[in-house]
Write an enzyme that holds these catalytic residues in place. Structure first.
Site, PDB file in Angstrom:
ATOM      1  N   ASP A  65       0.846  -1.198   0.000  1.00  0.00           N
ATOM      2  CA  ASP A  65       0.000   0.000   0.000  1.00  0.00           C
ATOM      3  C   ASP A  65       0.878   1.243   0.000  1.00  0.00           C
ATOM      4  O   ASP A  65       2.018   1.207   0.467  1.00  0.00           O
ATOM      5  CB  ASP A  65      -0.840   0.057   1.291  1.00  0.00           C
ATOM      6  CG  ASP A  65      -2.015  -0.901   1.272  1.00  0.00           C
ATOM      7  OD1 ASP A  65      -2.336  -1.458   0.211  1.00  0.00           O
ATOM      8  OD2 ASP A  65      -2.615  -1.084   2.360  1.00  0.00           O
TER       9      ASP A  65
ATOM     10  N   GLN B 272      -0.614   6.994  -5.973  1.00  0.00           N
ATOM     11  CA  GLN B 272      -1.756   7.890  -5.735  1.00  0.00           C
ATOM     12  C   GLN B 272      -1.844   9.020  -6.760  1.00  0.00           C
ATOM     13  O   GLN B 272      -0.897   9.812  -6.909  1.00  0.00           O
ATOM     14  CB  GLN B 272      -1.610   8.487  -4.330  1.00  0.00           C
ATOM     15  CG  GLN B 272      -1.599   7.428  -3.245  1.00  0.00           C
ATOM     16  CD  GLN B 272      -0.831   7.871  -2.014  1.00  0.00           C
ATOM     17  OE1 GLN B 272       0.170   8.586  -2.113  1.00  0.00           O
ATOM     18  NE2 GLN B 272      -1.267   7.438  -0.847  1.00  0.00           N
TER      19      GLN B 272
ATOM     20  N   ARG C  21      -1.147  -0.481  -8.784  1.00  0.00           N
ATOM     21  CA  ARG C  21      -2.567  -0.234  -8.463  1.00  0.00           C
ATOM     22  C   ARG C  21      -2.715   1.280  -8.370  1.00  0.00           C
ATOM     23  O   ARG C  21      -2.115   1.920  -7.513  1.00  0.00           O
ATOM     24  CB  ARG C  21      -2.923  -0.860  -7.109  1.00  0.00           C
ATOM     25  CG  ARG C  21      -4.360  -0.583  -6.664  1.00  0.00           C
ATOM     26  CD  ARG C  21      -4.483  -0.569  -5.140  1.00  0.00           C
ATOM     27  NE  ARG C  21      -4.160  -1.843  -4.558  1.00  0.00           N
ATOM     28  CZ  ARG C  21      -3.676  -1.960  -3.308  1.00  0.00           C
ATOM     29  NH1 ARG C  21      -3.449  -0.915  -2.550  1.00  0.00           N
ATOM     30  NH2 ARG C  21      -3.402  -3.151  -2.830  1.00  0.00           N
TER      31      ARG C  21
ATOM     32  N   GLY D 127      -6.000   8.333  -3.721  1.00  0.00           N
ATOM     33  CA  GLY D 127      -5.235   8.790  -2.552  1.00  0.00           C
ATOM     34  C   GLY D 127      -6.156   9.109  -1.397  1.00  0.00           C
ATOM     35  O   GLY D 127      -7.190   9.753  -1.592  1.00  0.00           O
TER      36      GLY D 127
HETATM   37  C1  LIG Z   1      -8.540  -1.648  -3.692  1.00  0.00           C
HETATM   38  C2  LIG Z   1      -8.189  -0.306  -3.131  1.00  0.00           C
HETATM   39  C3  LIG Z   1      -6.940  -0.114  -2.571  1.00  0.00           C
HETATM   40  C4  LIG Z   1      -6.592   1.139  -2.060  1.00  0.00           C
HETATM   41  N1  LIG Z   1      -5.323   1.341  -1.597  1.00  0.00           N
HETATM   42  C5  LIG Z   1      -4.945   2.589  -1.240  1.00  0.00           C
HETATM   43  C6  LIG Z   1      -3.589   2.873  -0.897  1.00  0.00           C
HETATM   44  O1  LIG Z   1      -2.727   1.997  -0.882  1.00  0.00           O
HETATM   45  N2  LIG Z   1      -3.275   4.155  -0.553  1.00  0.00           N
HETATM   46  C7  LIG Z   1      -4.207   5.173  -0.554  1.00  0.00           C
HETATM   47  O2  LIG Z   1      -3.855   6.323  -0.285  1.00  0.00           O
HETATM   48  N3  LIG Z   1      -5.499   4.916  -0.868  1.00  0.00           N
HETATM   49  C8  LIG Z   1      -5.889   3.670  -1.203  1.00  0.00           C
HETATM   50  N4  LIG Z   1      -7.195   3.440  -1.552  1.00  0.00           N
HETATM   51  C9  LIG Z   1      -8.223   4.487  -1.318  1.00  0.00           C
HETATM   52  C10 LIG Z   1      -8.301   5.476  -2.476  1.00  0.00           C
HETATM   53  O3  LIG Z   1      -7.150   6.288  -2.498  1.00  0.00           O
HETATM   54  C11 LIG Z   1      -9.545   6.392  -2.348  1.00  0.00           C
HETATM   55  O4  LIG Z   1      -9.451   7.130  -1.169  1.00  0.00           O
HETATM   56  C12 LIG Z   1     -10.867   5.660  -2.345  1.00  0.00           C
HETATM   57  O5  LIG Z   1     -10.864   4.596  -3.245  1.00  0.00           O
HETATM   58  C13 LIG Z   1     -12.033   6.623  -2.705  1.00  0.00           C
HETATM   59  O6  LIG Z   1     -11.850   7.175  -3.973  1.00  0.00           O
HETATM   60  P1  LIG Z   1     -12.489   6.587  -5.329  1.00  0.00           P
HETATM   61  O7  LIG Z   1     -11.386   6.257  -6.237  1.00  0.00           O
HETATM   62  O8  LIG Z   1     -13.387   5.466  -5.033  1.00  0.00           O
HETATM   63  O9  LIG Z   1     -13.195   7.800  -6.002  1.00  0.00           O
HETATM   64  P2  LIG Z   1     -14.263   8.870  -5.519  1.00  0.00           P
HETATM   65  O10 LIG Z   1     -14.375   9.835  -6.632  1.00  0.00           O
HETATM   66  O11 LIG Z   1     -13.919   9.380  -4.158  1.00  0.00           O
HETATM   67  O12 LIG Z   1     -15.578   8.025  -5.403  1.00  0.00           O
HETATM   68  C14 LIG Z   1     -16.310   7.580  -6.521  1.00  0.00           C
HETATM   69  C15 LIG Z   1     -17.660   7.081  -6.036  1.00  0.00           C
HETATM   70  O13 LIG Z   1     -17.447   5.863  -5.286  1.00  0.00           O
HETATM   71  C16 LIG Z   1     -18.248   5.834  -4.128  1.00  0.00           C
HETATM   72  N5  LIG Z   1     -17.394   5.826  -2.927  1.00  0.00           N
HETATM   73  C17 LIG Z   1     -16.084   6.148  -2.852  1.00  0.00           C
HETATM   74  N6  LIG Z   1     -15.613   5.973  -1.598  1.00  0.00           N
HETATM   75  C18 LIG Z   1     -16.655   5.557  -0.871  1.00  0.00           C
HETATM   76  C19 LIG Z   1     -16.816   5.218   0.500  1.00  0.00           C
HETATM   77  N7  LIG Z   1     -15.834   5.270   1.375  1.00  0.00           N
HETATM   78  N8  LIG Z   1     -18.049   4.819   0.913  1.00  0.00           N
HETATM   79  C20 LIG Z   1     -19.079   4.729   0.045  1.00  0.00           C
HETATM   80  N9  LIG Z   1     -18.989   5.040  -1.263  1.00  0.00           N
HETATM   81  C21 LIG Z   1     -17.802   5.441  -1.715  1.00  0.00           C
HETATM   82  C22 LIG Z   1     -19.096   7.082  -4.145  1.00  0.00           C
HETATM   83  O14 LIG Z   1     -20.345   6.795  -4.697  1.00  0.00           O
HETATM   84  C23 LIG Z   1     -18.346   8.031  -5.040  1.00  0.00           C
HETATM   85  O15 LIG Z   1     -19.192   8.918  -5.694  1.00  0.00           O
HETATM   86  C24 LIG Z   1      -7.557   2.199  -2.069  1.00  0.00           C
HETATM   87  C25 LIG Z   1      -8.809   1.995  -2.637  1.00  0.00           C
HETATM   88  C26 LIG Z   1      -9.134   0.778  -3.171  1.00  0.00           C
HETATM   89  C27 LIG Z   1     -10.484   0.602  -3.800  1.00  0.00           C
END
Ligand SMILES: Cc1cc2nc3c(=O)[nH]c(=O)nc-3n(C[C@H](O)[C@H](O)[C@H](O)COP(=O)(O)OP(=O)(O)OC[C@H]3O[C@@H](n4cnc5c(N)ncnc54)[C@H](O)[C@@H]3O)c2cc1C
Length: 301
Positions: A125, A154, A175, A179
């Protein structure tokens, strides 16, 4: 919310509050690995694979990191024995990065070997930007020795395009996530629309490299509109659907993930478990204000 995520007093007390424990169930099936394994088995018929992560970060003693290594080794073995993908993601600070980077690297090597033994995969991560350089160094050293290792990067950081350029000669597995940490405006795009634009730009840049076999790309996002644009570009380039992998978090947009799986994309849900869920959970709440209303409903019954 992100300030609360790093507050030690809250981190100690909130996990004991009943409503918080009830609310967190939405994003994790349980605190024990057995619950995560069961959730992974239940998702198999939908062609959704698993990616396990034991929650925890910033250990202050290397003996704690050693316990994490032993636990993750057993997760690789247990998942493989249960016929579930032995794929695990770890945080460098959970393996000792705040104390000793050399020990952290040794821990990662051990876990990469455990992954290779069961034909699984080890993911690293990406944490807050104070750790970006160190984490990239760890991944480079790891990738020189092991095939089945991937790194999260990120899109909100300005530096990420340059980091991808530096990673490419390693034939990396990446991946791409948006962020999740609170970052200052001199390091990360403050506006969400810019983060989204960078996510699209970075993935579009990586697709031809994916086609040439120079990297493996996983989209770690719940942003289905974004995923559709990127998979559309991939299709135009003649990239097989199964080569564009999508990962989401357990409990979020699972219906959409199942749809992507049915269409032929490789999919996986990240299943978190463990008692140290506080900081991780607060970052999930920060991502979507509606989740806070859900917590409030648990609070008032
Ligand atoms: C498999 C995976 C691994 C990850 N690993 C890391 C990592 O190593 N380091 C790091 O900094 N971040 C990590 N993340 C988190 C990532 O950085 C984002 O903070 C997170 O995925 C929310 O952003 P989004 O890409 O879904 O987009 P967004 O634009 O935030 O969300 C898109 C849509 O998805 C839905 N959604 C998003 N988040 C949520 C939530 N929490 N609850 C309910 N609905 C939601 C909403 O409907 C939103 O409109 C990871 C995420 C995933 C899925």
């Amino acid at each position: 919310m992100l300030w609360c995520a790093s507050n030690p007093w809250l981190a100690e007390h909130v996990p004991n509050w009943g409503f918080a424990r009830r609310a967190v169930k939405r994003f994790m099936p349980g605190e024990e690995f057995a619950s995560a394994l069961k959730a992974a088995e239940d998702s198999k018929p939908k062609q959704i694979g698993a990616l396990f992560t034991q929650l925890g970060e910033n250990v202050t003693d290397l003996s704690e990191a050693a316990e994490v290594v032993e636990h993750v080794e057993s997760v690789f073995a247990q998942a493989a024995a249960a016929g579930v993908d032995p794929v695990v993601s770890v945080k460098p600070t959970h393996l000792g990065l705040d104390i000793d980077p050399a020990v952290t690297l040794a821990n990662l090597h051990r876990l990469a070997e455990a992954a290779e033994k069961v034909k699984g995969y080890l993911w690293v991560d990406m944490e807050g930007s104070a750790y970006t350089d160190a984490t990239l160094e760890l991944y480079s050293a790891l990738r020189h020795k092991h095939e089945r290792v991937g790194l999260a990067i990120q899109a909100y950081l300005y530096r990420t395009a340059a980091d991808i350029g530096r990673l490419l000669p390693l034939n990396p597995t990446i991946r791409l996530v948006k962020g999740a940490y609170a970052e200052p405006p001199d390091r990360a795009f403050p506006a969400k629309r810019d983060v989204d634009a960078n996510y699209l730009a970075l993935s579009t840049f990586m697709l031809p490299e994916l086609k040439r076999g120079k990297l493996r790309l996983v989209l770690g996002t719940h942003d289905v509109a974004m995923i559709r644009r990127i998979t559309g570009f991939a299709e135009a380039l003649g990239i097989e659907r199964s080569q564009v992998e999508v990962n989401m978090l357990y409990g979020i947009r699972t219906d959409q993930l199942a749809k992507l799986a049915a269409e032929g994309h490789t999919t996986r849900q990240l299943i978190a478990y463990g008692p140290a869920w506080y900081g991780w959970y607060l970052r999930r709440l920060a991502e979507r204000p509606a989740n806070v209303l859900f917590v409030a409903r648990q609070m008032f019954g």
